[in-house]
Design an enzyme around this catalytic site. Structure first.
Site, short mmCIF file in Angstrom:
data_model
loop_
_atom_site.label_atom_id
_atom_site.label_comp_id
_atom_site.label_asym_id
_atom_site.label_seq_id
_atom_site.Cartn_x
_atom_site.Cartn_y
_atom_site.Cartn_z
CE LYS A 112 0.92 1.15 4.54
NZ LYS A 112 1.64 2.44 4.87
CG ASP A 142 -0.25 0.22 8.35
OD1 ASP A 142 -1.06 1.14 8.85
OD2 ASP A 142 0.85 0.08 7.82
#
Ligand code: C5P
Length: 322
Positions: A20, A153
């Site tokens: 990401k 995350d």
């Protein structure tokens, strides 16, 4: 599962775990539990680790192979038993009471400790992949809750598509991206080959008084509409200041990428990777070759695409399954 392929012959499941980047990362201040309150627009990109999951009668075995990763100072991976993928597999087994085990082989292409969620992606897709392979039937939401126990995350990575992440990271709201047909956002990722420890960055973070609301709104609108130009002008990361103070080389890399013609450049997460937005694929290749020429061949670089729906296109033998 969109990112996985079951090979019935070999009895294994191959899963692509995307990295990401954070288009925005606002850090608001320290909470009572020691974590920081944040808000971040997180999108998957087309750099991924490939996980091969094979059922075993018992036990969890995790092995790892590194593929073309940056630098000779490559940070060592945690011991297999402390590896996030191992912890994810054990957690799923415990939460579901599944009696068997699995081997998880990770082919690593996401820079380690690079602010691109590599370890979190492995844990997230171990949860999703084993849940399929074992037939344990947990929902994506339940897997996100398990993931939150392992790292801030991980819920976003379990969801696997463009999201806004809030709280300490566990509150996830999907972003609906309606991009005009043919829209692509190409980026150049550079990594200096060293690892920035996230906890240290947050410890040294001091909140500023500047409002970031307008930038966030613009970045979110850009992501919803696929407006790469507006997104490039609306990048924001509160962690740049403490990171660039300690690692000035990263601020230099940002300047080099800007000089090479990038439309917008940002530190990814807590670093050490930096990404540059390009106008199109050829522009990305041009930026990549100029920054390599100006900086030296030691620099790890990758041209990649933002993939808002998280579906990865694998190269080579897996290509046929997409
Ligand atoms: O949750 P995770 O283990 O990924 O976080 C690593 C470190 O980053 C934490 O130990 C904490 O010091 C810091 N952190 C934080 N606030 C967050 C997320 C992470 O302070 N929202």
């Amino acid at each position: 599962m969109e990112n996985g392929k079951l090979d019935r012959g070999a009895g294994c499941l191959t899963v692509l775990a995307p990295a990401k980047i954070n288009l925005t990362l606002e850090v608001f201040g320290k909470r009572d539990d020691g974590y920081h309150a944040l808000r971040s627009l997180v999108v998957p990109v087309s750099i991924f680790d490939t996980l091969t999951l094979t059922p075993l009668d018992s036990g969890i075995e995790v092995t790892c192979e590194l593929v073309g990763l940056p630098g000779e100072n490559l940070p060592m991976l945690p011991e297999p038993r402390n590896n996030l993928a191992t912890r994810a597999a054990l957690l799923l087994k415990e939460a579901t009471g599944y009696p068997g085990g699995a081997r998880v082989h990770i082919r690593k292409e996401i820079p380690i400790g690079g602010g691109m969620g590599g370890g979190s992606a492995d844990a997230a897709w171990t949860l999703r992949g084993l849940n399929s392979l074992w037939g344990t039937g947990l929902t994506v939401e339940a897997l996100m809750e398990l993931g939150a126990r392992l790292g801030s995350d991980i819920p976003a990575m379990v969801y696997g598509k463009a999201v806004c992440m809030e709280g300490r990271g566990e509150k996830i709201s999907p972003i609906s991206c309606r991009w005009p047909a043919g829209t692509d956002w190409w980026i150049v990722v550079v990594n200096p080959g060293f690892n920035v420890p996230t906890g240290d960055v947050y410890r040294r973070f001091r909140s500023g008084l500047t409002s970031t609301e307008e930038t966030y709104i613009n970045a979110r609108f850009a992501l919803e509409r696929g407006d790469g130009k507006l997104a490039s002008a609306s990048l924001l990361n509160s962690l740049e200041e403490p990171v660039f103070y300690k690692y000035p080389l990263l601020a230099i890399l940002v300047e080099r990428l800007k000089s090479a013609g990038a439309a917008g450049v940002l530190l990814s997460g807590s670093g050490a990777s930096v990404f540059a937005m390009a106008a199109n694929y050829d522009h990305a290749l041009k930026i990549e070759s100029q920054v390599k020429r100006d900086t030296g061949s030691w620099l790890w670089t990758r041209v990649a695409k933002i993939v808002p729906d998280g579906v990865m296109v694998a190269h080579g033998p897996l290509e046929a399954r997409v």
